[in-house]
Design an enzyme around this catalytic site. Structure first.
Site, short mmCIF file in Angstrom:
data_model
loop_
_atom_site.label_atom_id
_atom_site.label_comp_id
_atom_site.label_asym_id
_atom_site.label_seq_id
_atom_site.Cartn_x
_atom_site.Cartn_y
_atom_site.Cartn_z
N LYS A 86 -2.34 -25.74 -86.22
CA LYS A 86 -2.84 -25.20 -87.48
C LYS A 86 -4.35 -24.99 -87.35
CE LYS A 86 -1.19 -26.24 -91.63
NZ LYS A 86 -0.76 -27.02 -92.83
N VAL A 87 -4.74 -23.74 -87.46
CA VAL A 87 -6.15 -23.37 -87.28
C VAL A 87 -6.73 -22.99 -88.65
CG1 VAL A 87 -7.76 -21.82 -86.13
CG2 VAL A 87 -5.62 -22.47 -84.98
#
Length: 219
Positions: A86-87
């Site tokens: 998850k960026v």
């Protein structure tokens, strides 16, 4: 495409996966801080992996490009086939996303509030783009046009990114996200359980079972 559970609780995830309706897990620092503030992250995620199947999203918490890349590679190594990084969206996030994409690492760009943000993420190669339903509504906007516009642009441009809609506050948010074109709603355990419950269903089942118990018996 599926339904994800938004949780880091291995016991609850195992219980809900037994329903056969889930195909992935999303976590974030806020969830883990609330559910297991003293947990070792690697151990916690490995427990989640052991009781689930499908992609498991783990969010980056560092802020510089180098730190985020190092953190991403550490998480990826836990299970390269299933861990999805998850960026957090932003200029640095896009640079990190692009580099992870070039390495063939699955990504989930998070904290998106608008179609243009999702579009940029998709262009940079995101596996998933996560639109935050509840937080968009908190700003006073209807999230459905955001979801619908994002789905339209992804299909028009043949971009393979899938739309996750999270930050669900009510069961109706799930219905609206699906109707607007979300590929994957991600829901908390309480909302998933509310999706099962309906008073008329319970009443009807009880009526049928009572009729069967009270049927005339042959002597």
């Amino acid at each position: 495409m599926g339904l994800f559970i938004d949780s880091s609780d291995p016991k609850e995830i195992k219980d809900l996966y037994a329903w056969g309706v889930l195909s992935g897990v999303t976590t974030n620092p806020l969830i883990i801080a609330k559910e297991a503030p003293d947990a070792d992250l690697a151990e916690r995620i490995r427990e989640v992996l052991a009781v689930s199947w499908g992609d498991v999203s783990v969010e980056l918490t560092t802020e510089t490009e180098k730190e985020m890349l190092d953190e991403a590679l550490q998480y990826h190594a836990w299970d390269p086939a299933r861990i999805t990084i998850k960026v957090p969206f932003g200029e640095i996030g896009l640079r990190v996303l692009h580099q992870l994409t070039k390495r063939g690492i699955k990504t989930n760009v998070t904290c998106l509030m608008a179609m243009n943000q999702a579009y940029l993420s998709a262009l940079a190669g995101a596996t998933y783009v996560s639109i935050f339903s509840g937080r968009v509504r908190d700003m006073g906007y209807d999230v459905r046009p955001v979801i619908a516009a994002t789905r339209d642009i992804l299909e028009r441009e043949n971009l393979p990114s899938k739309i996750i809609v999270g930050s669900m506050r009510h069961m109706m948010d799930v219905n609206e996200a699906l109707e607007a074109g979300a590929h994957v709603p991600t829901v908390t355990p309480p909302i998933l359980r509310k999706m099962v419950w309906n008073p008329r269903t319970i009443e009807t089942i009880n009526e049928f079972n009572t009729a069967w118990r009270n049927r005339p018996k042959k002597k």
